[in-house]
Motif scaffolding. Structure first.
Motif, short mmCIF file in Angstrom:
data_model
loop_
_atom_site.label_atom_id
_atom_site.label_comp_id
_atom_site.label_asym_id
_atom_site.label_seq_id
_atom_site.Cartn_x
_atom_site.Cartn_y
_atom_site.Cartn_z
N GLU A 105 -15.12 27.05 60.48
CA GLU A 105 -15.73 27.57 59.25
C GLU A 105 -15.32 26.80 58.01
O GLU A 105 -16.05 26.77 57.02
N LYS A 106 -14.16 26.15 58.05
CA LYS A 106 -13.72 25.36 56.90
C LYS A 106 -14.56 24.09 56.71
O LYS A 106 -14.55 23.49 55.65
N LEU A 107 -15.26 23.71 57.76
CA LEU A 107 -16.11 22.52 57.68
C LEU A 107 -17.53 22.88 57.22
O LEU A 107 -18.37 21.99 57.09
N ARG A 108 -17.77 24.14 57.01
CA ARG A 108 -19.03 24.66 56.47
C ARG A 108 -20.27 24.20 57.24
O ARG A 108 -21.24 23.75 56.66
N PRO A 109 -20.24 24.31 58.56
CA PRO A 109 -21.47 24.01 59.30
C PRO A 109 -22.45 25.17 59.15
O PRO A 109 -22.09 26.27 58.73
N PHE A 110 -23.71 24.93 59.48
CA PHE A 110 -24.66 26.03 59.63
C PHE A 110 -25.68 25.61 60.68
O PHE A 110 -25.92 24.43 60.90
N PHE A 111 -26.27 26.60 61.31
CA PHE A 111 -27.07 26.34 62.51
C PHE A 111 -28.44 26.99 62.48
O PHE A 111 -29.18 26.90 63.46
N VAL A 112 -28.78 27.62 61.38
CA VAL A 112 -30.07 28.31 61.29
C VAL A 112 -30.92 27.62 60.23
O VAL A 112 -30.65 27.70 59.03
N PRO A 113 -31.96 26.88 60.64
CA PRO A 113 -32.76 26.10 59.68
C PRO A 113 -33.59 26.97 58.76
O PRO A 113 -33.99 28.09 59.11
N ARG A 114 -33.85 26.42 57.59
CA ARG A 114 -34.68 27.09 56.58
C ARG A 114 -36.13 26.61 56.71
O ARG A 114 -36.39 25.41 56.65
N PRO A 115 -37.08 27.53 56.89
CA PRO A 115 -38.49 27.11 56.88
C PRO A 115 -38.83 26.38 55.58
O PRO A 115 -38.46 26.84 54.50
N GLY A 116 -39.51 25.25 55.70
CA GLY A 116 -39.88 24.48 54.52
C GLY A 116 -38.92 23.38 54.17
O GLY A 116 -39.22 22.53 53.33
N HIS A 117 -37.75 23.35 54.80
CA HIS A 117 -36.74 22.33 54.52
C HIS A 117 -36.73 21.29 55.64
O HIS A 117 -37.36 21.47 56.68
N LEU A 127 -30.53 14.83 66.75
CA LEU A 127 -29.92 15.58 67.85
C LEU A 127 -28.59 16.21 67.43
O LEU A 127 -27.55 16.03 68.10
N THR A 128 -28.62 16.93 66.34
CA THR A 128 -27.44 17.66 65.87
C THR A 128 -27.81 19.12 65.67
O THR A 128 -28.89 19.43 65.15
N LYS A 129 -26.94 20.00 66.09
CA LYS A 129 -27.19 21.43 65.85
C LYS A 129 -26.51 21.91 64.57
O LYS A 129 -26.90 22.95 64.03
N ASP A 130 -25.51 21.18 64.13
CA ASP A 130 -24.93 21.45 62.81
C ASP A 130 -25.86 20.80 61.78
O ASP A 130 -26.03 19.58 61.74
N LEU A 131 -26.45 21.60 60.93
CA LEU A 131 -27.45 21.13 59.98
C LEU A 131 -26.85 20.59 58.68
O LEU A 131 -27.59 20.12 57.82
N ARG A 132 -25.54 20.67 58.55
CA ARG A 132 -24.89 20.21 57.31
C ARG A 132 -25.22 18.74 57.00
O ARG A 132 -25.58 18.41 55.86
N PRO A 133 -25.14 17.82 57.97
CA PRO A 133 -25.45 16.42 57.64
C PRO A 133 -26.88 16.22 57.15
O PRO A 133 -27.15 15.35 56.32
N VAL A 134 -27.82 17.01 57.68
CA VAL A 134 -29.22 16.89 57.25
C VAL A 134 -29.36 17.39 55.82
O VAL A 134 -29.94 16.71 54.95
N LEU A 135 -28.85 18.56 55.56
CA LEU A 135 -28.94 19.14 54.21
C LEU A 135 -28.34 18.21 53.17
O LEU A 135 -28.92 18.01 52.09
N PRO A 332 -33.88 35.53 52.85
CA PRO A 332 -34.30 34.48 53.78
C PRO A 332 -35.38 34.92 54.76
O PRO A 332 -35.50 36.10 55.12
N LEU A 333 -36.16 33.92 55.19
CA LEU A 333 -37.24 34.14 56.15
C LEU A 333 -36.71 34.11 57.58
O LEU A 333 -35.62 33.60 57.85
N PRO A 334 -37.52 34.59 58.52
CA PRO A 334 -37.12 34.51 59.93
C PRO A 334 -36.97 33.07 60.38
O PRO A 334 -37.74 32.20 60.00
N SER A 335 -35.97 32.84 61.23
CA SER A 335 -35.71 31.50 61.75
C SER A 335 -35.12 31.65 63.14
O SER A 335 -35.32 32.67 63.81
N VAL A 336 -34.40 30.61 63.58
CA VAL A 336 -33.80 30.62 64.91
C VAL A 336 -32.44 29.95 64.84
O VAL A 336 -32.27 28.95 64.14
#
Length: 419
Positions: A105-117, A127-135, A332-336
């Motif tokens: 949690e200290k690395l602040r990952p997140f795994f639920v994408p935002r629609p529209g982003h 091929l990453t499930k941690d979305l932090r690098p993308v954001l 937030p909107l529904p996601s996965v």
């Protein structure tokens, strides 16, 4: 097509800094940090901006190369903009390898994408499930580096008589009822800089603020439309001969590349698509070879937005961008969840409610970079003195051509035969 003026940005939203390298600026351009900082401050303003833009970051530039004693020297200009918020993200965004015992949690990952982003598309791409690098790279924070590069381009253009301004034409369904097409650019600048939403219509601005407040209370976001106007642009920039040389296409791509922009028009394109040709095309007025600007062939209107066939025609360039609502919603909107592929609510990240005024300033920068590139492409010059001399020479050639009519296509026929 190889650009004469090119730039690259680097840096993450919460990383140590943003950097930009701008190559192709001639030597001898007067340039101070304030020339850039002025636009960096303008980008951070706006009713509906988030905490980071209003209080945390106070952007300023540091020249690392390409400038000596207040003038460019012809080499690449490197600029750095520090992220003050990095202190709060030093562990999460550290470039160094980390101890495996550090709690996730200290690395602040997140795994639920935002629609529209870009979250999900970027996750699949890399091929990453941690979305932090993308954001971190898809964030609109990157546009601060673009504004820095664009400020240098605007400085170059101002030296040859080109001015660029922007204003907000709509927020959500509220539209400004002022036509800026013929308004003096100094007036547009004064009125937009005095407005929290960069809007020329005070009544519409009041309604826009109410709509932003409503969106904020509902956990919503808002988009809108901005307009960029460039005046004093030389006639003849761009080309009709290849698709990638058409200046309107280059402008559209540049503005479309701004985060959340989903549509671009030149002039009044979408409105004019519903009219007859006689109501659309801009009639010529009496030619004026002595025009102080580039309006040698002035028009009764400027529906084309200053471009015909991919070439500037001497009228103002007018570019509009449509910005969708920001994708981070506090409701937030529904996601996965990418870890489990089970339904979840989208990730919530600190964000703005409305950033259309900031997008307008970014669009100024992008338009300036494209026009400056086209100027250097046509006129060339390794120094500002050479560039200005080339532009003045072309101006005189056009005036001479107008005075003498079209040159003979076969001048050799009129030459006396050799004795």
């Amino acid at each position: 097509m190889l650009a004469k003026l090119r730039f690259l940005t680097a840096g993450e939203s919460h990383g140590p800094a943003l950097t930009v390298i701008l190559e192709g600026i001639p030597a001898g351009l007067p340039l101070k940090p304030e020339d850039v900082n002025r636009d960096l401050r303008r980008r951070q303003k706006g009713y509906g901006r988030g905490l980071r833009s209003r209080k945390i970051e106070s952007d300023s530039v540091r020249f690392l190369s390409g400038v000596r004693h207040g003038r460019t020297i012809g080499s690449p200009i490197a600029m750095l903009i520090e992220n003050r918020d990095f202190e709060n993200w030093r562990l999460a965004m550290s470039p160094e390898p980390l101890d495996e015992l550090i709690p996730e949690e200290k690395l602040r990952p997140f795994f639920v994408p935002r629609p529209g982003h870009a979250d999900l598309a970027g996750a699949v791409k890399f091929l990453t499930k941690d979305l932090r690098p993308v954001l971190e790279r898809a964030s609109a924070r990157e546009t601060a580096a673009r504004v820095a590069a664009g400020a240098v381009a605007k400085k170059l253009l101002s030296e040859i008589g080109v001015q660029i301004v922007s204003h907000v034409a709509a927020i959500g369904y509220v539209t400004a009822n002022i036509d800026a097409s013929q308004m003096p650019l100094t007036e547009i600048m004064e009125r937009t800089e005095a407005s929290e939403l960069r809007c020329l219509d005070p009544e519409a601005e009041a309604q826009m603020k109410q709509l932003i407040d409503e969106a904020m209370s509902k956990g919503e976001t808002l988009g809108g439309i901005f307009e960029v106007i460039a005046d004093g642009v030389p006639i003849g920039l761009g080309s009709h001969v290849q698709w990638d040389k058409k200046l309107d296409g280059r402008l559209a791509q540049a503005v479309m590349s701004i985060p959340a922009v989903k549509g671009v028009e030149i002039g009044r394109a979408f409105e004019l698509a519903q009219r007859f040709g006689s109501q659309v095309h801009d009639p010529f007025l009496a030619p004026n070879p002595n025009a102080p600007d580039w309006r040698f062939f002035p028009r009764a209107s400027n529906n084309a937005g200053g471009l015909e066939g991919g070439i500037t025609n001497g009228e103002r360039i007018v570019v509009r961008g449509a910005m969708k609502p920001i994708s981070t919603l506090r409701s937030p909107l529904p996601s996965v969840d990418l870890r489990t592929l089970q339904p979840a609510r989208a990730h919530v990240e600190r964000s703005d409610v409305c950033a259309v005024p900031a997008a307008a300033v970014v669009a100024e920068a992008m338009v300036a970079l494209v026009i400056a590139d086209a100027v250097l492409e046509k006129f060339g010059g390794d120094s500002m003195e050479e560039l200005k001399a080339n532009i003045n020479r072309f101006r005189e050639l056009v005036r001479s051509w107008m005075a003498g009519g079209e040159p003979d296509a076969h001048p050799e026929k009129n030459q006396a035969p050799n004795s």
